[in-house]
Design an enzyme around this catalytic site. Structure first.
Site, PDB file in Angstrom:
ATOM      1  N   CYS A 124     -14.456  10.174   6.356  1.00  4.39           N
ATOM      2  CA  CYS A 124     -13.182   9.483   6.143  1.00  4.39           C
ATOM      3  C   CYS A 124     -12.576   9.036   7.476  1.00  4.39           C
ATOM      4  O   CYS A 124     -12.554   9.783   8.450  1.00  4.39           O
ATOM      5  CB  CYS A 124     -12.205  10.413   5.425  1.00  4.39           C
ATOM      6  SG  CYS A 124     -10.641   9.622   5.024  1.00  4.39           S
ATOM      7  N   ASP A 125     -12.063   7.790   7.502  1.00  6.68           N
ATOM      8  CA  ASP A 125     -11.433   7.267   8.723  1.00  6.68           C
ATOM      9  C   ASP A 125      -9.927   7.074   8.534  1.00  6.68           C
ATOM     10  O   ASP A 125      -9.292   6.327   9.276  1.00  6.68           O
ATOM     11  CB  ASP A 125     -12.101   5.945   9.152  1.00  6.68           C
ATOM     12  CG  ASP A 125     -11.979   4.854   8.098  1.00  6.68           C
ATOM     13  OD1 ASP A 125     -11.410   5.126   7.020  1.00  6.68           O
ATOM     14  OD2 ASP A 125     -12.441   3.731   8.355  1.00  6.68           O
ATOM     15  N   THR A 126      -9.361   7.746   7.538  1.00  3.70           N
ATOM     16  CA  THR A 126      -7.946   7.553   7.194  1.00  3.70           C
ATOM     17  C   THR A 126      -7.139   8.820   7.473  1.00  3.70           C
ATOM     18  O   THR A 126      -7.579   9.917   7.155  1.00  3.70           O
ATOM     19  CB  THR A 126      -7.813   7.199   5.695  1.00  3.70           C
ATOM     20  OG1 THR A 126      -8.600   6.040   5.423  1.00  3.70           O
ATOM     21  CG2 THR A 126      -6.367   6.923   5.326  1.00  3.70           C
ATOM     22  N   PHE A 166       0.852  -1.183   0.000  1.00  3.15           N
ATOM     23  CA  PHE A 166       0.000   0.000   0.000  1.00  3.15           C
ATOM     24  C   PHE A 166       0.893   1.239   0.000  1.00  3.15           C
ATOM     25  O   PHE A 166       1.786   1.356   0.833  1.00  3.15           O
ATOM     26  CB  PHE A 166      -0.915   0.014   1.229  1.00  3.15           C
ATOM     27  CG  PHE A 166      -2.209  -0.716   1.009  1.00  3.15           C
ATOM     28  CD1 PHE A 166      -3.405  -0.025   0.864  1.00  3.15           C
ATOM     29  CD2 PHE A 166      -2.227  -2.097   0.913  1.00  3.15           C
ATOM     30  CE1 PHE A 166      -4.592  -0.699   0.633  1.00  3.15           C
ATOM     31  CE2 PHE A 166      -3.413  -2.784   0.692  1.00  3.15           C
ATOM     32  CZ  PHE A 166      -4.599  -2.087   0.548  1.00  3.15           C
ATOM     33  N   HIS A 198      -9.299  -6.567   7.296  1.00  4.11           N
ATOM     34  CA  HIS A 198      -8.049  -6.240   8.004  1.00  4.11           C
ATOM     35  C   HIS A 198      -8.349  -5.731   9.418  1.00  4.11           C
ATOM     36  O   HIS A 198      -7.578  -6.009  10.343  1.00  4.11           O
ATOM     37  CB  HIS A 198      -7.236  -5.222   7.214  1.00  4.11           C
ATOM     38  CG  HIS A 198      -7.960  -3.968   6.867  1.00  4.11           C
ATOM     39  ND1 HIS A 198      -9.032  -3.962   5.991  1.00  4.11           N
ATOM     40  CD2 HIS A 198      -7.788  -2.675   7.233  1.00  4.11           C
ATOM     41  CE1 HIS A 198      -9.476  -2.720   5.848  1.00  4.11           C
ATOM     42  NE2 HIS A 198      -8.735  -1.922   6.599  1.00  4.11           N
ATOM     43  N   CYS A 252     -16.661  15.228   1.775  1.00  4.28           N
ATOM     44  CA  CYS A 252     -16.635  13.895   2.387  1.00  4.28           C
ATOM     45  C   CYS A 252     -16.371  14.069   3.881  1.00  4.28           C
ATOM     46  O   CYS A 252     -15.291  14.494   4.281  1.00  4.28           O
ATOM     47  CB  CYS A 252     -15.540  13.047   1.744  1.00  4.28           C
ATOM     48  SG  CYS A 252     -15.401  11.408   2.480  1.00  4.28           S
ATOM     49  N   CYS A 256      -6.162  15.282  -0.289  1.00  7.66           N
ATOM     50  CA  CYS A 256      -7.429  14.865  -0.884  1.00  7.66           C
ATOM     51  C   CYS A 256      -8.162  16.114  -1.351  1.00  7.66           C
ATOM     52  O   CYS A 256      -8.006  17.183  -0.756  1.00  7.66           O
ATOM     53  CB  CYS A 256      -8.279  14.100   0.131  1.00  7.66           C
ATOM     54  SG  CYS A 256      -9.850  13.514  -0.550  1.00  7.66           S
ATOM     55  N   GLU A 305      -7.142   3.256  -5.667  1.00  6.59           N
ATOM     56  CA  GLU A 305      -8.395   3.474  -4.946  1.00  6.59           C
ATOM     57  C   GLU A 305      -8.679   4.967  -4.998  1.00  6.59           C
ATOM     58  O   GLU A 305      -7.925   5.772  -4.424  1.00  6.59           O
ATOM     59  CB  GLU A 305      -8.278   2.984  -3.495  1.00  6.59           C
ATOM     60  CG  GLU A 305      -8.070   1.477  -3.411  1.00  6.59           C
ATOM     61  CD  GLU A 305      -8.098   0.947  -1.990  1.00  6.59           C
ATOM     62  OE1 GLU A 305      -8.021   1.753  -1.037  1.00  6.59           O
ATOM     63  OE2 GLU A 305      -8.167  -0.290  -1.831  1.00  6.59           O
TER      64      GLU A 305
END
Length: 211
Positions: A49-51, A25, A205, A46, A31, A117
């Site tokens: 988002c959890d990133t 990855f 994951h 958005c 973003c 992605e």
């Protein structure tokens, strides 16, 4: 081109059609739908988002000056004795703010299959092998065909029927990971039962405790 990278790591893909597959990855910073800062979340297109894609402070994060330097860093993570099935996932943030043809070419020259992605708001550069689009309600979708569409569900105002005639090989619903995750999972299950065009994508994951 300078590439601004949050982190690079080797793991198993956790979700979607490639779930369970060994993958490197490469997470790009930045973003176009949210700054990544909590103070801006309520005003973002958005909001869920959890990133963490802010900065370059993650594992192997940094500014990579060339495509060669970035691919060399990735190469070092792939098992030495394995020349086949090399797979890299370019993610973010929104990777297409930075991914370009020279990076894709360099990855192909090093025998990587290249997945991206994307939120689908930026046209694709040519040569990407696997395209995963995750639409966000309120953002104009420019990428309407690819290998998989993965909708984080539910999103207020988002109607599944708007996506069902698009040219994707796989149609996934993935429960939004927030305080209502159990309820969101039930909504996804019911939506897939009601319309079998959609399949459930689970973030395996997180379930098994890997990165």
């Amino acid at each position: 081109t300078m590439y601004s990278i949050k982190e690079i790591f080797y793991t198993l893909q956790g979700e979607g059609a490639n779930a369970g597959r060994a993958a490197i990855f490469c997470r790009f910073t930045g973003c176009n739908l949210w700054s990544g800062r909590e103070k801006d979340r309520d005003r973002a297109i958005c909001k869920f988002c959890d990133t963490d894609f802010v900065g370059t402070d993650g594992t192997m994060g940094g500014q990579y000056k060339t495509a060669e330097a970035l691919v060399e860093a990735m190469q070092g993570l792939w098992p030495n004795n394995q020349k086949k099935n090399k797979f890299v996932v370019l993610t973010g943030g929104e990777p297409l703010l930075q991914v370009d043809s020279s990076l894709i070419k360099q990855l192909h020259e090093n025998d990587f299959e290249v997945a991206v992605e994307t939120n689908g708001t930026i046209p694709l550069p040519s040569g990407i092998d696997w395209v995963c689009v995750s639409p966000k309600q309120g953002a104009k979708l420019r990428v309407t065909k690819g290998n998989e569409i993965k909708i984080v569900y539910p999103q207020i105002g988002l109607r599944l029927v708007e996506f069902e005639n698009m040219s994707f090989d796989h149609f996934f619903l993935q429960p939004m990971d927030n305080v209502d995750r159990v309820g969101n999972t039930n909504l996804c299950v019911n939506a897939c039962l009601e319309n079998p065009k959609w399949r459930l994508s689970v973030q395996t994951h997180k379930e098994i405790g890997i990165r």
